[in-house]
Write an enzyme that holds these catalytic residues in place. Structure first.
Site, PDB file in Angstrom:
ATOM      1  N   ASP A   8       0.868  -1.173   0.000  1.00 23.29           N
ATOM      2  CA  ASP A   8       0.000   0.000   0.000  1.00 23.29           C
ATOM      3  C   ASP A   8       0.908   1.226   0.000  1.00 23.29           C
ATOM      4  O   ASP A   8       2.134   1.110  -0.164  1.00 23.29           O
ATOM      5  CB  ASP A   8      -1.010  -0.048   1.164  1.00 23.29           C
ATOM      6  CG  ASP A   8      -0.343   0.126   2.530  1.00 23.29           C
ATOM      7  OD1 ASP A   8       0.901   0.218   2.587  1.00 23.29           O
ATOM      8  OD2 ASP A   8      -1.081   0.154   3.531  1.00 23.29           O
ATOM      9  N   CYS A  66       3.265  -3.204   3.971  1.00 20.90           N
ATOM     10  CA  CYS A  66       2.377  -2.101   4.358  1.00 20.90           C
ATOM     11  C   CYS A  66       3.012  -1.438   5.578  1.00 20.90           C
ATOM     12  O   CYS A  66       4.204  -1.621   5.821  1.00 20.90           O
ATOM     13  CB  CYS A  66       0.943  -2.584   4.586  1.00 20.90           C
ATOM     14  SG  CYS A  66       0.699  -3.740   5.945  1.00 20.90           S
ATOM     15  N   GLY A  67       2.245  -0.669   6.344  1.00 22.00           N
ATOM     16  CA  GLY A  67       2.845   0.018   7.489  1.00 22.00           C
ATOM     17  C   GLY A  67       3.383  -0.960   8.517  1.00 22.00           C
ATOM     18  O   GLY A  67       4.502  -0.828   8.997  1.00 22.00           O
ATOM     19  N   THR A  68       2.572  -1.963   8.844  1.00 19.65           N
ATOM     20  CA  THR A  68       2.955  -2.946   9.870  1.00 19.65           C
ATOM     21  C   THR A  68       3.176  -4.348   9.312  1.00 19.65           C
ATOM     22  O   THR A  68       3.726  -5.202  10.002  1.00 19.65           O
ATOM     23  CB  THR A  68       1.831  -3.066  10.914  1.00 19.65           C
ATOM     24  OG1 THR A  68       0.636  -3.472  10.212  1.00 19.65           O
ATOM     25  CG2 THR A  68       1.580  -1.744  11.631  1.00 19.65           C
ATOM     26  N   HIS A  99      10.139 -23.916   9.160  1.00 18.97           N
ATOM     27  CA  HIS A  99       9.145 -24.624   9.977  1.00 18.97           C
ATOM     28  C   HIS A  99       7.735 -24.563   9.404  1.00 18.97           C
ATOM     29  O   HIS A  99       6.961 -25.492   9.586  1.00 18.97           O
ATOM     30  CB  HIS A  99       9.108 -24.046  11.399  1.00 18.97           C
ATOM     31  CG  HIS A  99      10.313 -24.408  12.210  1.00 18.97           C
ATOM     32  ND1 HIS A  99      10.331 -24.370  13.581  1.00 18.97           N
ATOM     33  CD2 HIS A  99      11.554 -24.811  11.837  1.00 18.97           C
ATOM     34  CE1 HIS A  99      11.526 -24.742  14.029  1.00 18.97           C
ATOM     35  NE2 HIS A  99      12.300 -24.999  12.981  1.00 18.97           N
ATOM     36  N   ASN A 100       7.389 -23.438   8.777  1.00 21.85           N
ATOM     37  CA  ASN A 100       5.982 -23.230   8.379  1.00 21.85           C
ATOM     38  C   ASN A 100       5.767 -23.293   6.876  1.00 21.85           C
ATOM     39  O   ASN A 100       4.632 -23.178   6.423  1.00 21.85           O
ATOM     40  CB  ASN A 100       5.488 -21.877   8.912  1.00 21.85           C
ATOM     41  CG  ASN A 100       5.843 -21.653  10.371  1.00 21.85           C
ATOM     42  OD1 ASN A 100       6.674 -20.835  10.708  1.00 21.85           O
ATOM     43  ND2 ASN A 100       5.240 -22.443  11.245  1.00 21.85           N
ATOM     44  N   ARG A 110       6.914   0.570   8.606  1.00 17.31           N
ATOM     45  CA  ARG A 110       7.010   1.528   9.716  1.00 17.31           C
ATOM     46  C   ARG A 110       7.676   0.893  10.937  1.00 17.31           C
ATOM     47  O   ARG A 110       7.841   1.546  11.961  1.00 17.31           O
ATOM     48  CB  ARG A 110       5.611   2.031  10.087  1.00 17.31           C
ATOM     49  CG  ARG A 110       5.003   2.908   8.996  1.00 17.31           C
ATOM     50  CD  ARG A 110       3.559   3.279   9.318  1.00 17.31           C
ATOM     51  NE  ARG A 110       3.007   4.121   8.260  1.00 17.31           N
ATOM     52  CZ  ARG A 110       1.704   4.271   8.026  1.00 17.31           C
ATOM     53  NH1 ARG A 110       0.819   3.643   8.785  1.00 17.31           N
ATOM     54  NH2 ARG A 110       1.286   5.052   7.049  1.00 17.31           N
ATOM     55  N   ARG A 133       8.821 -33.504  10.677  1.00 16.17           N
ATOM     56  CA  ARG A 133       7.762 -33.178  11.652  1.00 16.17           C
ATOM     57  C   ARG A 133       7.057 -31.861  11.298  1.00 16.17           C
ATOM     58  O   ARG A 133       5.873 -31.682  11.604  1.00 16.17           O
ATOM     59  CB  ARG A 133       8.326 -33.136  13.074  1.00 16.17           C
ATOM     60  CG  ARG A 133       9.306 -32.003  13.344  1.00 16.17           C
ATOM     61  CD  ARG A 133       9.840 -32.095  14.781  1.00 16.17           C
ATOM     62  NE  ARG A 133      10.635 -30.947  15.153  1.00 16.17           N
ATOM     63  CZ  ARG A 133      11.906 -30.767  14.790  1.00 16.17           C
ATOM     64  NH1 ARG A 133      12.516 -31.658  14.033  1.00 16.17           N
ATOM     65  NH2 ARG A 133      12.563 -29.694  15.187  1.00 16.17           N
ATOM     66  N   HIS A 134       7.774 -30.985  10.625  1.00 14.09           N
ATOM     67  CA  HIS A 134       7.155 -29.705  10.249  1.00 14.09           C
ATOM     68  C   HIS A 134       6.122 -29.914   9.139  1.00 14.09           C
ATOM     69  O   HIS A 134       5.122 -29.202   9.076  1.00 14.09           O
ATOM     70  CB  HIS A 134       8.227 -28.710   9.820  1.00 14.09           C
ATOM     71  CG  HIS A 134       9.253 -28.479  10.887  1.00 14.09           C
ATOM     72  ND1 HIS A 134       8.944 -27.885  12.087  1.00 14.09           N
ATOM     73  CD2 HIS A 134      10.569 -28.810  10.951  1.00 14.09           C
ATOM     74  CE1 HIS A 134      10.034 -27.843  12.848  1.00 14.09           C
ATOM     75  NE2 HIS A 134      11.028 -28.396  12.179  1.00 14.09           N
ATOM     76  N   ARG A 137       2.892 -30.979  10.671  1.00 15.15           N
ATOM     77  CA  ARG A 137       2.195 -29.848  11.312  1.00 15.15           C
ATOM     78  C   ARG A 137       1.563 -28.924  10.279  1.00 15.15           C
ATOM     79  O   ARG A 137       0.436 -28.451  10.461  1.00 15.15           O
ATOM     80  CB  ARG A 137       3.184 -29.081  12.195  1.00 15.15           C
ATOM     81  CG  ARG A 137       3.611 -29.914  13.389  1.00 15.15           C
ATOM     82  CD  ARG A 137       4.857 -29.381  14.059  1.00 15.15           C
ATOM     83  NE  ARG A 137       5.299 -30.317  15.088  1.00 15.15           N
ATOM     84  CZ  ARG A 137       6.498 -30.274  15.663  1.00 15.15           C
ATOM     85  NH1 ARG A 137       7.376 -29.351  15.309  1.00 15.15           N
ATOM     86  NH2 ARG A 137       6.824 -31.156  16.583  1.00 15.15           N
TER      87      ARG A 137
END
Ligand code: RB5
Length: 147
Positions: A8, A66-68, A99-100, A110, A133-134, A137
């Protein structure tokens, strides 16, 4: 690797610098879904096409700024097949891959410096899913939520 990018207004400058960095120093192919100025816009309008691009396999990974990084991550994680991680450090970005098996990185312009943002993007780019194992999950996330 093909990377879909979106931001953005708050993330516009970082997106531009990150695209230059990944294109010139890491030879990555970039698909830029905007925005293209610092005029105020709504982050969902940019998070959605990037998420769809990654979910459909047109791009390998996505980076949203974006900002956050939070709004982008909330939207992206509603798209089937997306695992978006909002990362404020290179360690978190690396682990989100290991892991994910995250396929979208979101960054808060920001909250981190541009040098940190570059390190975060690099860590995400080169991080590799560890499986085993990941894998169990990550598969469970999709089983338990029905997609
Ligand atoms: C825009 O002001 C800001 O809300 C947005 O960039 C983002 O931080 C939302 O999560």
């Amino acid at each position: 690797m093909k990377i879909a990018f979106g931001s953005d207004h708050a993330g516009f400058k970082y997106k531009k610098l990150l695209i230059e960095f990944l294109r010139n120093q890491h030879s990555q192919q970039i698909l830029d879904f905007g925005c293209f100025s610092e005029e105020s816009v709504d982050y969902p309008d940019y998070a959605l096409p990037v998420s769809e691009c990654v979910a459909s396999g047109v791009a390998d990974i996505g980076i949203l700024v974006c900002g956050t990084g939070i709004g982008m991550a909330i939207l992206a994680n509603k798209v089937m097949g997306i695992r978006a991680a909002n990362c404020c450090s290179a360690d978190a970005a690396k682990l989100s891959k290991e892991h994910n098996n995250a396929n979208i990185l979101t960054i808060g312009a920001r909250l981190v410096s541009i040098e940190e943002a570059k390190e975060i993007a690099e860590a995400f780019l080169y991080g590799e899913f560890l499986g085993n194992r990941h894998m169990i999950r990550v598969e469970k996330i999709h089983e338990l939520t029905g997609w």
